[in-house]
Scaffold this active site. Sequence first.
Site, PDB file in Angstrom:
ATOM      1  N   CYS A 139     -34.142  72.070 -23.601  1.00  0.00           N
ATOM      2  CA  CYS A 139     -33.537  70.859 -23.052  1.00  0.00           C
ATOM      3  C   CYS A 139     -32.787  70.042 -24.092  1.00  0.00           C
ATOM      4  CB  CYS A 139     -34.610  69.982 -22.402  1.00  0.00           C
ATOM      5  SG  CYS A 139     -35.859  69.384 -23.571  1.00  0.00           S
ATOM      6  N   GLU A 186     -36.706  74.380 -15.155  1.00  0.00           N
ATOM      7  CA  GLU A 186     -37.089  72.999 -15.493  1.00  0.00           C
ATOM      8  C   GLU A 186     -36.272  72.513 -16.663  1.00  0.00           C
ATOM      9  OE1 GLU A 186     -39.312  70.085 -18.017  1.00  0.00           O
ATOM     10  OE2 GLU A 186     -38.807  72.177 -18.458  1.00  0.00           O
ATOM     11  N   ARG A 230     -42.375  60.371 -16.872  1.00  0.00           N
ATOM     12  CA  ARG A 230     -41.722  61.568 -17.408  1.00  0.00           C
ATOM     13  C   ARG A 230     -40.888  62.205 -16.304  1.00  0.00           C
ATOM     14  NH1 ARG A 230     -43.168  64.365 -21.985  1.00  0.00           N
ATOM     15  NH2 ARG A 230     -42.237  66.446 -22.250  1.00  0.00           N
ATOM     16  N   ARG A 232     -38.218  64.773 -14.903  1.00  0.00           N
ATOM     17  CA  ARG A 232     -37.660  66.085 -15.182  1.00  0.00           C
ATOM     18  C   ARG A 232     -37.006  66.645 -13.918  1.00  0.00           C
ATOM     19  NH1 ARG A 232     -38.299  64.401 -19.508  1.00  0.00           N
ATOM     20  NH2 ARG A 232     -39.172  65.404 -21.354  1.00  0.00           N
TER      21      ARG A 232
END
Length: 419
Positions: A139, A186, A230, A232
């Site tokens: 990421c 992800e 968080r 995502r």
Amino acid sequence: MSGSESLDLLRRARELLTQQTLADRLGTTTKTISRWERGLSRCPQMVIPALREILRMDKSSDAPGQKFSFIDLFAGIGGIRLGFERAGGRCVFTSEWNEWSKKTYQSNFGDDHPFNGDITKVDAHDVPDHDVLLAGFPCQPFSIAGVSKKNALGRPHGFECSTQGTLFFDIERIIAAKRPKAFLLENVKNLVSHDKGNTFRVIKDVLENKLGYRVFHRVIDGKYFVPQHRERILIVGFREDTDFTWDDLLLPEQGPDITSILHPEDGSEAAESHYTSGPQAKVNPKYVLTANMWTYLQDYAAKHQAAGNGFGFGLVRPGIDRHTRTLSARYYKDGSEILIHRGKGKRPRRLTPRECARLMGFPDSFKIVVSDTQAYKQFGNSVVVDVMEAVARIMAPRIVELKAREEGGVIQPRLMSAA
């Protein structure tokens, strides 16, 4: 028979079947099934025999408790794997290049299947057949922090980052060669907006138009499952039409608070390694910030506050604040994004690696076999296991149905075109 038994049977049946298919088998409606699942109406005892028969007939052909196979790419320490195993998946191939992450992964999962390092050097046709491809692809090229840093240094980011950004295309070539029934990818939330949305458009175009998958994406905040903010993005794809919908993802109204992951320090848990010690398992004083570090962080925050910036530390007050900021891989440096308040006049402390594991949804049985520095990096780079499990559980019935249809099994779903 108790109402709890019918709910348990319903939950197990829903791991195999979609709401629509289960409604058809029980002679009811998806709305009714949904109301039972959400606790808005009672799941009647009269459906227990039918649910038992469904479970008897629709057992997976893989192995007891295992409904589908998957591969784990860019695996890290296995957070996505844990979530999908809980939903009945079986891992048949793993790829992770970082030696420290491999040590943690293999200490927890063993060596029961091929484990490869650099995925760019793996021939796609050598990857075992699998039902689902899982990939938490790197990421950093797309993250807000990563893009800002590379811009400041004049370095490329996104797909222009030759070391990490193009690894998405390794996912593409494996999907093209193996044609799994489904995939889950992800990444950070910023993937959607990176390069004015062009990066995400390229990814969707490849997955939908080049590879021919039905694609669904959603940004999910981990705070519904763990006490951490968080966000995502999860990208789900199916090779064939299914009735998959994100509406099936049931998010709790409120997740747990920060006290649920902290060492209680009252003797109710056993002391562990160098994280805690003594009969009451008190947190090791080494996790308390030094006077110099605490002064530096306060001065740094004051300077940026005066300049109108939002930079600073994240002080969490147990019993008052419910969740933390996002845990990052840089946590080992100063712990500034998540500092635990210890009372007036006392310097705060950083989380122990075990508390970081809990903050990411890893069970206490998960072995931490590396140094604190490496552990902080690993958990900061990982996923919220509970989020992965929740998504895996709404994917699993569709995967099982596609397997059954392909193999001529007993499940005959009514598949609808995805919206």
